[in-house]
Design an enzyme around this catalytic site. Structure first.
Site, PDB file in Angstrom:
ATOM      1  N   PRO A   9       0.792  -1.231   0.000  1.00 37.96           N
ATOM      2  CA  PRO A   9       0.000   0.000   0.000  1.00 37.96           C
ATOM      3  C   PRO A   9       0.825   1.282   0.000  1.00 37.96           C
ATOM      4  CG  PRO A   9      -0.158  -1.128   2.114  1.00 37.96           C
ATOM      5  CD  PRO A   9       0.500  -2.079   1.146  1.00 37.96           C
ATOM      6  N   ALA A  76       3.093  -0.864   4.880  1.00 40.18           N
ATOM      7  CA  ALA A  76       2.561  -0.885   6.245  1.00 40.18           C
ATOM      8  C   ALA A  76       2.042  -2.263   6.658  1.00 40.18           C
ATOM      9  CB  ALA A  76       1.454   0.154   6.376  1.00 40.18           C
TER      10      ALA A  76
HETATM   11  O1  CA2 Z   1      10.484   1.770   4.013  1.00 37.21           O
HETATM   12  C1  CA2 Z   1       9.640   1.090   3.422  1.00 37.21           C
HETATM   13  O2  CA2 Z   1       9.847   0.604   2.315  1.00 37.21           O
HETATM   14  C2  CA2 Z   1       8.264   0.878   4.036  1.00 37.21           C
HETATM   15  O3  CA2 Z   1       7.840  -0.441   3.714  1.00 37.21           O
HETATM   16  C3  CA2 Z   1       7.357   1.904   3.412  1.00 37.21           C
HETATM   17  C4  CA2 Z   1       5.949   1.902   4.005  1.00 37.21           C
HETATM   18  C5  CA2 Z   1       6.004   1.992   5.522  1.00 37.21           C
HETATM   19  O4  CA2 Z   1       4.700   1.874   6.060  1.00 37.21           O
HETATM   20  C6  CA2 Z   1       6.895   0.923   6.123  1.00 37.21           C
HETATM   21  O5  CA2 Z   1       6.940   1.106   7.513  1.00 37.21           O
HETATM   22  C7  CA2 Z   1       8.288   1.007   5.552  1.00 37.21           C
HETATM   23  C8  CA2 Z   1       5.127   3.097   3.503  1.00 37.21           C
HETATM   24  C9  CA2 Z   1       5.086   3.245   2.038  1.00 37.21           C
HETATM   25  C10 CA2 Z   1       4.348   4.514   1.742  1.00 37.21           C
HETATM   26  O6  CA2 Z   1       5.050   5.195   0.733  1.00 37.21           O
HETATM   27  C11 CA2 Z   1       4.708   6.489   0.518  1.00 37.21           C
HETATM   28  C12 CA2 Z   1       5.398   7.118  -0.490  1.00 37.21           C
HETATM   29  C13 CA2 Z   1       5.132   8.425  -0.774  1.00 37.21           C
HETATM   30  C14 CA2 Z   1       4.158   9.107  -0.069  1.00 37.21           C
HETATM   31  C15 CA2 Z   1       3.455   8.467   0.938  1.00 37.21           C
HETATM   32  C16 CA2 Z   1       3.725   7.155   1.219  1.00 37.21           C
END
Ligand code: CA2
Length: 143
Positions: A9, A76
């Site tokens: 997600p 997440a």
């Molecule tokens: O560091 C990572 O790759 C995560 O898997 C990224 C997830 C986070 O919930 C994990 O704890 C760590 C979040 C991805 C959301 O990506 C976004 C990118 C741009 C704007 C908002 C969210």
């Protein structure tokens, strides 16, 4: 080897928001980097993203017999999903967990992964390179 890349997600938002945390590279850019490296390694890559837990579970189940390895950034869901953990364990396809950010340097709730214990290994904190390193780890996995 055929390698299935799964992104969970909000990873479709990469490069458009929160550049301070996740960088300015888009998921399409990352796919390009992975495909370039895959050429050099003689690997075939399928690259998918979904915001839906059940879709990720379906794809993991379908990987059995079709892919030699799965590389997953479950986003997440890493910190919440028993269903994705059970799918990885249940299908038995060797899986590499990856993350863009160093989750251990972030909020406490990101320190726990439901997936790590059923994955072959974990790569985190290297930004877009985590995906490329995930591919390299996947093609070097020994059964
Ligand atoms: O560091 C990572 O790759 C995560 O898997 C990224 C997830 C986070 O919930 C994990 O704890 C760590 C979040 C991805 C959301 O990506 C976004 C990118 C741009 C704007 C908002 C969210």
């Amino acid at each position: 080897m055929r390698v299935l890349f799964l992104s969970g997600p909000n990873l479709n938002l990469l490069g458009t928001r929160e550049p301070a945390v996740y960088g300015s590279t888009t998921l399409a850019d990352i796919e390009g980097l992975v495909r370039e490296r895959a050429k050099g390694l003689g690997a075939e890559v399928d690259f998918r993203q979904s915001n839906h837990e059940g879709q990720l579970v379906d794809w993991i189940q379908e990987a059995r017999g079709k892919f030699g390895a799965v590389v997953i950034n479950a986003g997440a869901y890493t910190h919440t999903s028993v269903a994705i953990r059970d799918a990885i364990a249940g299908t038995g396809v060797p899986t590499v967990e990856i993350h863009l950010s160093n989750v251990h340097a972030r909020e406490e709730f990101r320190h726990q992964s439901y997936l790590s214990a059923v994955c072959k290994g974990v790569i985190l904190g290297f930004g877009a390179q985590s995906y490329v390193l995930g591919l390299e780890a996947a093609v070097n996995l020994k059964a």
